[in-house]
Scaffold this active site. Structure first.
Site, PDB file in Angstrom:
ATOM      1  N   PRO A  92       5.914  15.834 -11.296  1.00  0.00           N
ATOM      2  CA  PRO A  92       6.125  17.683 -11.740  1.00  0.00           C
ATOM      3  C   PRO A  92       6.790  18.522 -10.330  1.00  0.00           C
ATOM      4  O   PRO A  92       7.417  19.385 -10.877  1.00  0.00           O
ATOM      5  CB  PRO A  92       4.825  18.475 -11.370  1.00  0.00           C
ATOM      6  CG  PRO A  92       3.900  17.863 -11.795  1.00  0.00           C
ATOM      7  CD  PRO A  92       4.410  16.570 -11.161  1.00  0.00           C
ATOM      8  N   GLU A 119      -3.288  13.018  -9.734  1.00  0.00           N
ATOM      9  CA  GLU A 119      -2.481  13.942  -9.040  1.00  0.00           C
ATOM     10  C   GLU A 119      -2.523  13.000  -8.269  1.00  0.00           C
ATOM     11  O   GLU A 119      -1.568  13.430  -7.337  1.00  0.00           O
ATOM     12  CB  GLU A 119      -4.825  14.771  -8.962  1.00  0.00           C
ATOM     13  CG  GLU A 119      -4.573  16.035  -9.551  1.00  0.00           C
ATOM     14  CD  GLU A 119      -3.495  16.778 -10.268  1.00  0.00           C
ATOM     15  OE1 GLU A 119      -2.650  17.458  -8.574  1.00  0.00           O
ATOM     16  OE2 GLU A 119      -2.685  16.899 -11.210  1.00  0.00           O
ATOM     17  N   ARG A 157      21.561   8.016 -25.460  1.00  0.00           N
ATOM     18  CA  ARG A 157      22.237   8.753 -26.748  1.00  0.00           C
ATOM     19  C   ARG A 157      23.547   8.301 -25.855  1.00  0.00           C
ATOM     20  O   ARG A 157      24.484   8.948 -25.867  1.00  0.00           O
ATOM     21  CB  ARG A 157      21.796   9.981 -26.878  1.00  0.00           C
ATOM     22  CG  ARG A 157      21.235  11.149 -25.828  1.00  0.00           C
ATOM     23  CD  ARG A 157      20.839  12.049 -26.338  1.00  0.00           C
ATOM     24  NE  ARG A 157      21.869  13.373 -27.474  1.00  0.00           N
ATOM     25  CZ  ARG A 157      22.567  13.745 -26.957  1.00  0.00           C
ATOM     26  NH1 ARG A 157      23.327  13.978 -26.087  1.00  0.00           N
ATOM     27  NH2 ARG A 157      23.583  14.218 -28.001  1.00  0.00           N
ATOM     28  N   ASP A 172      27.989  18.015 -27.538  1.00  0.00           N
ATOM     29  CA  ASP A 172      26.661  19.150 -27.970  1.00  0.00           C
ATOM     30  C   ASP A 172      26.725  19.912 -26.689  1.00  0.00           C
ATOM     31  O   ASP A 172      27.735  20.257 -25.427  1.00  0.00           O
ATOM     32  CB  ASP A 172      25.521  18.305 -28.545  1.00  0.00           C
ATOM     33  CG  ASP A 172      25.595  17.040 -26.818  1.00  0.00           C
ATOM     34  OD1 ASP A 172      24.764  15.737 -27.198  1.00  0.00           O
ATOM     35  OD2 ASP A 172      25.864  17.416 -26.137  1.00  0.00           O
TER      36      ASP A 172
END
Ligand code: 4G0
Length: 250
Positions: A92, A119, A157, A172
Site C-alpha cells: 500500500p 506489516e 491483456r 478500451d
C-alpha cells in the site's frame, strides 16, 4: 518462448490457482504467450519449522519477514537468468499502479512479484532486492497476492495475441485517456427503457459524435482529473466549455 514470464513469490500459492486456470489467462498460457511460475518461499526457510518471520529489533508487536528466505528464493529463480527482471513489491506504500505502468511492464520479458502478508518486511528486502514498490489502490488487503494478480492480468491483456481482435486493448477505456461511452444492444426497447434514437439512425458521423460527447461527459462528471492529460480536440474543448456553462446556469 513465451512473450513474458511472471515469477510470483508467496506463502499462499493456492490463491493463484483459480486465477491461472480461468478463461483468458489460461488460454494465454495454452497459446504459450505467457508463462507463470508461483513459488512458496517458505521452502527456502532453513530451520525445521520452516520459519519465514521473526520478532522486530527494537521491540514492539508483530512479526517481520526475514530477509534470508526471500533473497534465497530470488537467487534460485534467477540462477539461469541473463538479466535481472524488475522485482516488484506489492505494498500500500508503493507508487500507484496505472495503465501507463502496465504498458511499461508489458515491455519486459520477465517480471517478479513479491507478495507478503506482513506489516513488516525487513527493510533490507526493500532496499536491496526490490526494484519497485507498487500499490494497486489506496486500501489495505490481507496480502499482496490479489494486487499481483491484478497486475499480471492487466499486463497479460497487453501482450499481442492474448485478447481476441474483438476486445482488443487499443479499444478500451484509458487508451484514449477518457472513460468509455455507454453501450447498447438489442432489443431497442426493454421494459420501457429505450436505446437512444441516434444509435438506431444509422448515421455514422452522428453516432461517432454522440459517443465522443458521451465519453467526454462521463469523464467530466466522474473523473475530471483525467481531462487534464487526455488528448482533446478543439471541438472536445468546446463541448466541455458548454457543459461548464450549462452547470453554471442551473
Ligand atoms: C502492508 C498491497 C500490507 C504492508 C498489499 C504489504 C494492499 C496493497 C501488505 C505491506 C497489501 C495495495 C509493506 C509489503 C499486504 N494491501 N494497495 N497487503 N508491505 O496494492
Amino acid at each position: 518462448m513465451a512473450q513474458i514470464r511472471f515469477d510470483v513469490l508467496t506463502l499462499f500459492p493456492e490463491m493463484f490457482h483459480g486465477f491461472l486456470s480461468t478463461s483468458i489467462i489460461r488460454k494465454a498460457h495454452e497459446k504459450g504467450l505467457i508463462e507463470t511460475n508461483v513459488t512458496n518461499f517458505r521452502q527456502f526457510a532453513t530451520d525445521k519449522h520452516q520459519t519465514v518471520d521473526d520478532t522486530p529489533y527494537g521491540g514492539g508487536g508483530g512479526m517481520v519477514l526475514k530477509p534470508q528466505p526471500l533473497f534465497d528464493a530470488v537467487d534460485h529463480l534467477l540462477q539461469d537468468a541473463v538479466k535481472r527482471p524488475p522485482i516488484l513489491l506489492m505494498s500500500p506504500q508503493g507508487a500507484p499502479f496505472t495503465q501507463k505502468k502496465a504498458e511499461e511492464l508489458a515491455g519486459h520479458s520477465h517480471l517478479m512479484f513479491l507478495c507478503g502478508h506482513y506489516e513488516g518486511f525487513d527493510e533490507r528486502i526493500r532496499q536491496n532486492l526490490v526494484t519497485e514498490e507498487i500499490s494497486v489502490g489506496d486500501f489495505v488487503l490481507t496480502g499482496g497476492e490479489l494486487p499481483a494478480m491484478v497486475i499480471i492480468d492487466s499486463v497479460s491483456r497487453l501482450i499481442p495475441g492474448v485478447l481476441g481482435n474483438h476486445d482488443s486493448a487499443a479499444m478500451d477505456s484509458f487508451s484514449n485517456g477518457l472513460l468509455e461511452y455507454p453501450h447498447y444492444t438489442r432489443p431497442s426497447e426493454f421494459r420501457g427503457m429505450e436505446v437512444p434514437d441516434i444509435l438506431l439512425s444509422g448515421h455514422h458521423a452522428n453516432m461517432e459524435k454522440w459517443r465522443r460527447e458521451q465519453s467526454l461527459k462521463r469523464t467530466w462528471t466522474r473523473r475530471p482529473d483525467l481531462l487534464k492529460s487526455a488528448p482533446l480536440t478543439e471541438e472536445d474543448r468546446k463541448f466541455l466549455r458548454m457543459l461548464e456553462q450549462r452547470k453554471r446556469s442551473e
